[in-house]
Design a protein around this motif. Structure first.
Motif, short mmCIF file in Angstrom:
data_model
loop_
_atom_site.label_atom_id
_atom_site.label_comp_id
_atom_site.label_asym_id
_atom_site.label_seq_id
_atom_site.Cartn_x
_atom_site.Cartn_y
_atom_site.Cartn_z
N MET A 48 0.79 -1.11 -0.05
CA MET A 48 0.17 -0.05 -0.21
C MET A 48 0.88 1.30 -0.04
N ARG A 49 1.79 1.19 0.83
CA ARG A 49 2.94 2.41 0.80
C ARG A 49 3.34 2.63 -0.79
N ALA A 50 3.80 1.44 -1.44
CA ALA A 50 4.44 1.61 -2.77
C ALA A 50 2.97 2.30 -3.99
N LEU B 78 -6.67 -2.70 -0.58
CA LEU B 78 -6.79 -1.51 -2.11
C LEU B 78 -8.20 -1.04 -2.11
N ASN B 79 -9.30 -1.93 -1.90
CA ASN B 79 -10.64 -1.51 -1.70
C ASN B 79 -10.91 -0.16 -1.05
N ASP B 80 -10.56 -0.45 0.40
CA ASP B 80 -10.53 0.54 1.45
C ASP B 80 -9.62 1.63 0.95
N SER B 81 -8.39 1.59 0.33
CA SER B 81 -7.73 2.92 0.24
C SER B 81 -8.33 3.75 -0.79
#
Ligand code: KG4
Ligand code: ZN
Length: 396
Positions: free
Chosen positions: A313-315, A344-347
């Motif tokens: 997620m950081r990348a 990924l969905n939540d982000s």
């Protein structure tokens, strides 16, 4: 183009035959004519990991029957061949260092199958265990000579990436990406028995490594932890099964393991400390009850998944990517797939996530055939003499 592919980098003996045409992103299309994988897991179980010389011996015995199975699937076993004794003598010379391979292959070539119509033979040259890689390379060389077909060397990790790009699914169950052109920049999380890497691609088949493990690979950690818990090799699927069961029934043994490097300001990983923490935990809980063993397995899987998700997620955040691929044997893991999709969905990221179906996540030769096709399209053929096993071959 018809591509035959050979994969022997670790403990799976795999052969595949595909037919493909076109250029990626425009008119690319392909189909599998045959694909077979023979796992050596049983032969390595007593060592608790892959033993290179056992892998070499098993590949030597298994390659020809696996090739035969692919020929059977592709309906190529119908006419007897007319291989000359000169070709057999040449084969003996090529396989001077692989007596098992020579015995099996010469018998096969004398008895079955016309020379197939092939445009290239793709073979994994690295990364992997060199004694194991050499068997596949020598096999590919021998077939290349006998059938007069060019060879194309393939990087195993590129195979995992290309397979995910072509066969990945957005959350492991829904829409398929097959043949669809992907958006770049593209980020790949490669998680296998030998590698844990985050790789950025600005273009199709171009790679730069953003981060990697500083010690053990995540699959290696799964296998070593499984061994500490008394589970068979390879440990990944066993830990996964136990952890899912614990999640469903809700165990209450309080176990806490570290999440190494989860907050570090980079894309690197470290799993050796997590494994050591499990060892201490096991030592502190002797004799180990099934309940504690299961709780450790679940907490270990949670810790590994948390670190992978956080780094990926950081990348994704920092690199502004459009597509995220996950590949390698550990991407078969149910919990890791679910957590990656969820994060990924939540982000709210717009990036598309592609994970291979579990049966194609672990090593196979289809991935080598697909990568071999694109490398053949770039004319990256190599002479039989020039091929060497490159245990530490890098993507970039
Ligand atoms: O890509 P792969 O088949 O071989 C290498 O290139 O290394 O990956 C093998 C690794 C092994 O460490 C195995 O334990 C792990 O993938 N693995 C899993 C699962 N299935 C295979 N790890 C976690 N959960 C799984 N379901
Ligand atoms: Zn692999």
């Amino acid at each position: 183009m018809r591509i035959l592919a050979i994969e022997t980098s670790c403990d799976e003996t795999a052969v595949a035959l595909i037919e493909a045409k076109g250029t990626y992103g425009t008119d690319f299309a392909w189909k599998t004519l045959g694909s077979a994988v023979l796992s050596q897991a049983a032969a390595h179980d007593k060592y608790g990991g892959v033993f290179p010389n056992v892998a070499k011996r098993e590949h030597g015995r298994n390659l020809t029957p696996v090739l035969g199975e692919v020929f059977r699937q592709a309906d190529l076993l119908d006419t007897p061949s007319h291989i000359s004794e000169t070709a057999i003598a040449d084969l003996e010379e090529t396989l001077a260092r692989e007596p098992d391979l020579y015995t099996y292959l010469s018998t096969f070539l004398r008895s079955t199958g016309r020379p197939p119509e092939l445009d290239a033979i793709a073979v994994t040259v690295g990364p992997g265990l060199e004694p194991a890689l050499w068997v596949g390379i020598n096999f590919a060389r021998a077939l290349s000579r006998v059938w007069n077909v060019p060879l194309v060397p393939v990087n195993h990790m590129e195979g995992h990436i290309i397979l995910s790009a072509l066969c990945g699914q957005d959350d492991g169950t829904r829409q398929k990406a097959k043949g669809k052109s992907l958006e770049f920049p593209l980020l790949s999380l490669l998680i296998s028995g030998g590698h844990t890497e985050i790789v950025l691609s600005e273009k199709w088949m171009e790679y730069s490594i953003l981060g990697q493990t500083r010690d053990d690979a995540v699959g290696e950690a799964f296998d070593k932890v499984a061994r500490l818990l008394g589970l068979p090799y390879p440990g990944g699927p066993h830990i996964s099964r136990i952890a899912e069961r614990v999640r469903n029934v809700g165990a209450h043994t309080p176990i806490e393991l570290p999440r190494p490097m989860i907050d570090s300001d980079n894309y690197d990983f470290s799993f050796a400390g997590l494994k050591t923490a499990v060892r201490r935990m096991v030592e502190a809980h002797q004799p180990l009850t099934n309940e504690t063993r299961d709780a450790i397995a679940k907490e270990f899987e949670d810790a590994a998944a948390d670190v992978l998700v956080a780094k990926l997620m950081r990348a994704i955040d920092e690199q502004n990517v459009e597509t995220v691929l996950v590949g390698g044997g550990v991407s078969a893991n149910t919990h890791i797939r679910r957590q990656l999709a969820r994060a990924l969905n939540d982000s709210g990221s717009r990036a598309t996530l592609l994970i291979p179906p579990p049966e194609l996540a672990t090593d196979n030769a289809l991935m080598i055939a697909l990568a071999g096709y694109f490398r053949s399209m770039n004319n990256e053929f190599a002479s039989p003499e020039s091929l060497t096993a490159q245990g530490n071959l890098k993507l970039a």
